[in-house]
Design a protein around this motif. Sequence first.
Motif, PDB file in Angstrom:
ATOM      1  N   GLN A  69      72.734  -1.082  10.473  1.00 41.85           N
ATOM      2  CA  GLN A  69      71.510  -1.819  10.792  1.00 41.85           C
ATOM      3  C   GLN A  69      71.385  -3.077   9.951  1.00 41.85           C
ATOM      4  N   ALA A  91      67.262  -1.949  19.435  1.00 36.21           N
ATOM      5  CA  ALA A  91      68.554  -2.227  18.804  1.00 36.21           C
ATOM      6  C   ALA A  91      69.654  -2.231  19.862  1.00 36.21           C
ATOM      7  N   LYS A  92      70.699  -2.976  19.636  1.00 34.69           N
ATOM      8  CA  LYS A  92      71.792  -3.062  20.596  1.00 34.69           C
ATOM      9  C   LYS A  92      73.057  -2.460  19.992  1.00 34.69           C
ATOM     10  N   LEU A  93      73.049  -1.140  19.878  1.00 35.73           N
ATOM     11  CA  LEU A  93      74.200  -0.409  19.368  1.00 35.73           C
ATOM     12  C   LEU A  93      74.872   0.338  20.514  1.00 35.73           C
ATOM     13  N   ASP A 216      77.743  -2.613  16.924  1.00 35.52           N
ATOM     14  CA  ASP A 216      76.789  -3.476  17.604  1.00 35.52           C
ATOM     15  C   ASP A 216      77.406  -4.064  18.875  1.00 35.52           C
ATOM     16  N   ASP A 217      76.586  -4.214  19.922  1.00 38.33           N
ATOM     17  CA  ASP A 217      77.067  -4.785  21.176  1.00 38.33           C
ATOM     18  C   ASP A 217      77.697  -6.164  20.972  1.00 38.33           C
TER      19      ASP A 217
END
Length: 322
Positions: A69, A91-93, A216-217
Amino acid sequence: MKRRPALLAAALLLAAPAHAEKLRLALQKTGTTGWELAVVRAFGLDKDAGLELEVTELAAPEAGKIAIQGGSADIIVSDWLWVARERAQGAKLALFPYSTGVGAVMTKDPAIKSVRDLAGKKLGVAGGPLDKSWLLLKAHALKQGVDLEKSATILYGAPPLIAEKALQGELDAALEFWNFAADLEGKGFARAIEISDVEKALGAKGDVVITGYVFDDAFAAKNGDALARFFAMTSKAKALIASDDKAWAAAAQRIGPKDAATLAIYRKRYVAGVPKRSVAQEEADASALYRVLAEIGGEKLVGPGKTLDPGTFYKGGEAGAH
């Protein structure tokens, strides 16, 4: 033919770049990713893949979540339920399958055979209140009319602490991560409740990937090639641990001093946890489990998302995806 995300080495052995690309990993010190990295180093798989691995070892899973994060790590190992919660909160995980290996409720009390038998007992839970196995066990119990948080005494702690308290007889039962459960199994504890059975009772069609490599994306979009080589590299390490005694010896050094019988249990349970299904199949089962958790526990369990976010599972690392 079913794709095998954990056996991609042959399909994804891409040409290594002229200069090794760095990947920053933040991993739990006692986790099995350390076994694989020991094999990676011993067999030079990182060099073959054109990767430079910068590894930070952590004391607890929560530290890895903070690292990803905060941007201090590129890859951690966590579970899809946490990734789904984070995505539901913005969040973009994403996650790529790592292991179906889940733990069990371990005990020396022959009277404990089901969730109902945990009522009135002291149960140790490895990890925190949002640990995936604990959430699934709670959901399974609630479906049978048992609220474990009200009917049992729950003690949370890091996996080594829970294992130690179980060995000292301070707990009636312990829900442990699979490798600590294997250790307890080698010390005469029984596997009273298998979390894999809990998953199937909640609607899964097979052994479900629970943990995965999380990133992460945006990182995946920029580093898809490096990720593919990383997955191929770790897949090859998994295969070596299963089939090559020298590789297993390198991995076993991370476990510490254990008798031969316990080490055999570790290897058996580890190999059983290697994913054997396509990402699509894993995602379908995860979606089924997510719906059950959302229905039973609501936002407290799964966060604001009502269904599993379709981006939770990373599709770019499978054979034929490139």
